[in-house]
Design a protein around this motif. Structure first.
Motif, PDB file in Angstrom:
ATOM      1  N   VAL A 164       0.865  -1.184   0.000  1.00 20.05           N
ATOM      2  CA  VAL A 164       0.000   0.000   0.000  1.00 20.05           C
ATOM      3  C   VAL A 164       0.899   1.230   0.000  1.00 20.05           C
ATOM      4  O   VAL A 164       1.748   1.378   0.887  1.00 20.05           O
ATOM      5  CB  VAL A 164      -0.918   0.018   1.254  1.00 20.05           C
ATOM      6  N   ALA A 165       0.721   2.097  -0.984  1.00 18.06           N
ATOM      7  CA  ALA A 165       1.617   3.245  -1.149  1.00 18.06           C
ATOM      8  C   ALA A 165       1.712   4.108   0.107  1.00 18.06           C
ATOM      9  O   ALA A 165       2.791   4.558   0.487  1.00 18.06           O
ATOM     10  CB  ALA A 165       1.168   4.090  -2.338  1.00 18.06           C
ATOM     11  N   LEU A 166       0.582   4.320   0.773  1.00 18.65           N
ATOM     12  CA  LEU A 166       0.579   5.174   1.967  1.00 18.65           C
ATOM     13  C   LEU A 166       1.428   4.598   3.099  1.00 18.65           C
ATOM     14  O   LEU A 166       1.910   5.332   3.954  1.00 18.65           O
ATOM     15  CB  LEU A 166      -0.859   5.394   2.458  1.00 18.65           C
ATOM     16  N   ASP A 167       1.627   3.289   3.093  1.00 18.58           N
ATOM     17  CA  ASP A 167       2.477   2.661   4.112  1.00 18.58           C
ATOM     18  C   ASP A 167       3.955   2.945   3.881  1.00 18.58           C
ATOM     19  O   ASP A 167       4.783   2.715   4.761  1.00 18.58           O
ATOM     20  CB  ASP A 167       2.261   1.138   4.138  1.00 18.58           C
ATOM     21  N   GLY A 168       4.292   3.439   2.695  1.00 18.19           N
ATOM     22  CA  GLY A 168       5.691   3.682   2.359  1.00 18.19           C
ATOM     23  C   GLY A 168       6.144   5.116   2.571  1.00 18.19           C
ATOM     24  O   GLY A 168       7.301   5.441   2.321  1.00 18.19           O
ATOM     25  N   LEU A 169       5.238   5.990   3.040  1.00 19.96           N
ATOM     26  CA  LEU A 169       5.603   7.389   3.222  1.00 19.96           C
ATOM     27  C   LEU A 169       6.469   7.587   4.466  1.00 19.96           C
ATOM     28  O   LEU A 169       6.257   6.941   5.485  1.00 19.96           O
ATOM     29  CB  LEU A 169       4.341   8.256   3.345  1.00 19.96           C
ATOM     30  N   THR A 170       7.427   8.502   4.366  1.00 22.17           N
ATOM     31  CA  THR A 170       8.240   8.867   5.529  1.00 22.17           C
ATOM     32  C   THR A 170       7.409   9.754   6.450  1.00 22.17           C
ATOM     33  O   THR A 170       6.315  10.209   6.078  1.00 22.17           O
ATOM     34  CB  THR A 170       9.500   9.634   5.099  1.00 22.17           C
ATOM     35  N   LEU A 171       7.933  10.050   7.632  1.00 18.62           N
ATOM     36  CA  LEU A 171       7.217  10.922   8.570  1.00 18.62           C
ATOM     37  C   LEU A 171       6.915  12.285   7.941  1.00 18.62           C
ATOM     38  O   LEU A 171       5.798  12.790   8.042  1.00 18.62           O
ATOM     39  CB  LEU A 171       8.057  11.136   9.836  1.00 18.62           C
TER      40      LEU A 171
END
Length: 204
Positions: A164-171
């Motif tokens: 899931v793309a959103l799981d790969g975002l940094t802080l």
């Protein structure tokens, strides 16, 4: 001390690699790989020993790169000679694993907080007079691109090894995405057209 520890997604533990251990401890890669193979049983007491096969340019056979979690890496380092480089690397690695665990915890919290906001966007788009079958997908792609500096959902999934793309975002990217998502919810609620929404988000 950058890039000593890596993290893929929100449900996988942080890890380092045999290459990082070799480079930062001033040891040959083949020495570190041999240690891993010789102590494989000991290392697997602290979790499955993950690896990836990557084909190097100009070489026919893929090279195996080991992924070691914090306990596995800590144990492996005890098998190396206590040189000044090894001792300094131990300290750096401990600090980086701690920092990465802390970041992972915060990213998990942020993701949980963002989910109701995401539902608000979905509901707003569903009731939007300008809605099409692509509206939600286009909106998400635009938000991701603006939050990450140009990466699409597929690029995030591939480069950061997440489903899931959103799981790969940094802080930092999470905070940016949340800010942009709020703006999008407001604009859709005002019945702005897609071009108007896009124009504001591109300038935000």
């Amino acid at each position: 001390m950058n890039d000593l520890v890596f993290m893929h997604g929100l449900n996988e533990e942080p890890y380092t690699t045999d290459k990082i251990i070799a480079e930062c401890s001033n040891n040959q890669l083949k020495v570190v790989k041999n240690l891993i193979r010789n102590h494989k049983q000991d290392l697997e007491e602290f979790g499955f020993l993950h690896f990836e096969n990557a084909k190097l340019p100009g070489r026919g056979r893929p090279q195996k790169t080991y992924h070691l979690n914090e306990q596995q890496a800590t144990l492996l380092i005890t098998y190396l000679d206590n040189t000044p480089e090894v001792n300094q690397f131990k300290k750096n690695l401990v600090r980086e694993f701690y920092r990465m665990r802390k970041e992972l915890n915060q990213r998990q919290i942020n993701r949980a907080i963002e989910k109701p906001q995401r539902k608000s966007l979905m509901d707003a788009v569903k009731d939007w007079p300008h809605v099409t079958q692509w509206s939600y997908r286009n909106m998400t792609q635009l938000l991701l691109k603006r939050a990450t500096g140009g990466m699409t959902a597929q690029q995030i999934k591939k480069q950061r090894h997440v489903k899931v793309a959103l799981d790969g975002l940094t802080l930092k990217e999470q905070e940016r995405y949340k800010q942009l998502e709020n703006i999008a919810i407001g604009l859709v609620g005002l019945n702005k057209t897609w071009d108007e929404v896009k124009g504001v988000l591109l300038l935000a």
